[in-house]
Design a protein around this motif. Structure first.
Motif, short mmCIF file in Angstrom:
data_model
loop_
_atom_site.label_atom_id
_atom_site.label_comp_id
_atom_site.label_asym_id
_atom_site.label_seq_id
_atom_site.Cartn_x
_atom_site.Cartn_y
_atom_site.Cartn_z
N LYS A 1 4.25 9.92 -6.49
CA LYS A 1 4.16 8.52 -6.92
C LYS A 1 4.64 7.58 -5.81
O LYS A 1 4.01 6.55 -5.52
N GLU A 2 5.75 7.92 -5.19
CA GLU A 2 6.27 7.09 -4.11
C GLU A 2 5.31 7.02 -2.94
O GLU A 2 5.14 5.98 -2.29
N LEU A 3 4.63 8.16 -2.65
CA LEU A 3 3.64 8.18 -1.58
C LEU A 3 2.52 7.19 -1.86
O LEU A 3 2.16 6.37 -0.99
N PHE A 4 1.96 7.24 -3.07
CA PHE A 4 0.80 6.39 -3.38
C PHE A 4 1.19 4.93 -3.63
O PHE A 4 0.34 4.05 -3.53
N LEU A 5 2.45 4.68 -3.92
CA LEU A 5 2.91 3.30 -4.03
C LEU A 5 3.23 2.70 -2.67
O LEU A 5 3.15 1.48 -2.49
N SER A 6 3.56 3.55 -1.71
CA SER A 6 3.98 3.04 -0.40
C SER A 6 2.84 2.95 0.60
O SER A 6 2.93 2.21 1.59
N LYS A 7 1.75 3.71 0.37
CA LYS A 7 0.62 3.70 1.30
C LYS A 7 -0.64 3.22 0.61
O LYS A 7 -0.86 3.46 -0.57
N GLN A 8 -1.48 2.54 1.38
CA GLN A 8 -2.75 2.02 0.89
C GLN A 8 -3.90 2.92 1.35
O GLN A 8 -3.84 3.55 2.41
N LEU A 9 -4.96 2.98 0.55
CA LEU A 9 -6.18 3.65 0.96
C LEU A 9 -7.01 2.72 1.83
O LEU A 9 -7.00 1.50 1.64
N THR B 1 -14.00 14.95 3.25
CA THR B 1 -13.92 14.58 4.66
C THR B 1 -12.61 15.08 5.26
O THR B 1 -11.70 15.51 4.55
N GLU B 2 -12.55 15.01 6.56
CA GLU B 2 -11.29 15.28 7.26
C GLU B 2 -10.74 14.01 7.88
O GLU B 2 -9.84 14.05 8.71
N GLU B 3 -11.26 12.88 7.45
CA GLU B 3 -10.85 11.59 8.01
C GLU B 3 -9.51 11.16 7.43
O GLU B 3 -9.06 11.64 6.39
N ALA B 4 -8.87 10.20 8.13
CA ALA B 4 -7.67 9.57 7.60
C ALA B 4 -8.02 8.86 6.30
O ALA B 4 -9.09 8.24 6.19
N ILE B 5 -7.16 8.95 5.32
CA ILE B 5 -7.39 8.31 4.04
C ILE B 5 -6.52 7.07 3.89
O ILE B 5 -6.95 6.06 3.34
N PHE B 6 -5.30 7.13 4.42
CA PHE B 6 -4.37 6.01 4.28
C PHE B 6 -4.52 5.04 5.45
O PHE B 6 -5.01 5.40 6.53
N ASP B 7 -4.08 3.81 5.23
CA ASP B 7 -4.28 2.77 6.24
C ASP B 7 -3.41 2.97 7.47
O ASP B 7 -3.66 2.32 8.50
N ASP B 8 -2.42 3.87 7.41
CA ASP B 8 -1.62 4.15 8.60
C ASP B 8 -2.20 5.30 9.42
O ASP B 8 -1.59 5.78 10.37
N GLY B 9 -3.42 5.76 9.05
CA GLY B 9 -4.09 6.81 9.80
C GLY B 9 -3.74 8.22 9.37
O GLY B 9 -4.14 9.18 10.04
#
Length: 290
Positions: A137-145, A222-230
């Motif tokens: 939960k903390e991961l998905f609250l702290s990072k954006q897609l 995919t193997e791409e970055a999902i979060f906005d921090d790469g």
């Protein structure tokens, strides 16, 4: 509402049965909306709904339909579409949640069910969120897609944005008004868009946190970055989510003439693999006016 109503699996969803070959267009909009707000999914059964009736019924609840260019349309307005072709399984997702034009509702209409299997699957994003560990939960609250789209033709974007997007200035005004959107107008009459959003959605009616997104499609496909921090989610988080989805899978066992109304701000959907290529299920997407 005089029609018989019962639970749809173990979810909050409901099955609403026709009373004496009732026409679905005779149902009370207000009463149907109250049921929808509390359940999030309604399976209308016994009404013998056609794709055209799906569109007509959805118009009573909607202030706008949304064109889906990823599917094959069957009407002149391009609002009624075949579901994704093929017979492969489809990963849990919310419709258009990877794009800044997520519809409030996805409607499904079945004219020919598969002889075996072929059910549409769905997952309650509120329950998924409740099942996640505190660390996840903390991961998905702290990072954006983050989702990126290169060189969308201007003419196509105008159709996606609707009747208020007649000029480039209209497109700029609409895109400027959208949260999480950055864009670039290209010399070749295309637009490149980057969309950043949370994986956690406050659903439209109960305002609870819901894990209702496109994360799992991108994690699995995919193997791409999902979060906005790469970065991407760890294998541990992915295994946890897969276990939760397996636990919370619900099914819509299609019969000919069935119609489904699903809250796209709360429920993810997908399907299991099947072998019957005669299966015909149609969709339309809309934003609600209530």
């Amino acid at each position: 509402m005089n029609s018989k109503i019962e639970a749809l699996g173990t979810s909050t969803g409901k099955i609403l049965y026709s009373s004496d070959c009732q026409n679905i267009l005779d149902l009370s909009v207000a009463e149907t909306m109250e049921l929808f707000k509390s359940s999030g999914v309604i399976l209308f059964r016994g009404f013998g709904v056609t794709p055209k009736q799906m569109k007509d019924f959805s118009e009573r609840f909607s202030d706008r339909h949304i064109i889906d260019f990823t599917k094959v349309s069957i009407d002149s307005d391009k609002f009624v579409n075949f579901v994704d072709g093929g017979t492969d399984s489809l990963i849990p997702h919310c419709e258009n949640s990877c794009f800044p034009f997520r519809p409030d509702v996805i409607w499904f209409c079945c004219t020919v069910p598969a002889e075996q299997e072929g059910e549409t699957l769905f997952w309650d994003g509120v329950r998924v969120w409740e099942e996640l560990s505190q660390e996840s939960k903390e991961l998905f609250l702290s990072k954006q897609l983050k989702f990126s789209y290169n060189k969308i033709p201007v003419d196509r974007l105008k159709k996606i944005l609707g009747s208020n997007a007649n000029t480039i200035d209209d497109i700029k005004r609409i895109l400027d008004s959208l949260d999480g959107v950055s864009y670039q107008l290209n010399d070749d009459k295309t637009v490149s868009i980057e969309y950043i959003c949370s994986a956690v959605v406050k659903n439209k009616y109960s305002h609870q946190n819901a894990f209702a997104n496109h994360f799992w499609v991108y994690q699995k496909k995919t193997e791409e970055a999902i979060f906005d921090d790469g970065s991407r989610a760890s294998n541990q988080v992915a295994d946890e989510i897969e276990t939760i989805f397996d636990k919370l899978t619900e099914k819509i066992p299609w019969q000919a003439g069935d119609l489904v109304m699903m809250d796209n701000s709360r429920f993810l959907h997908g399907r299991g693999a099947f072998n019957d290529n005669r299966r015909q299920v149609f969709t339309t997407l809309s934003n609600l006016k209530f």
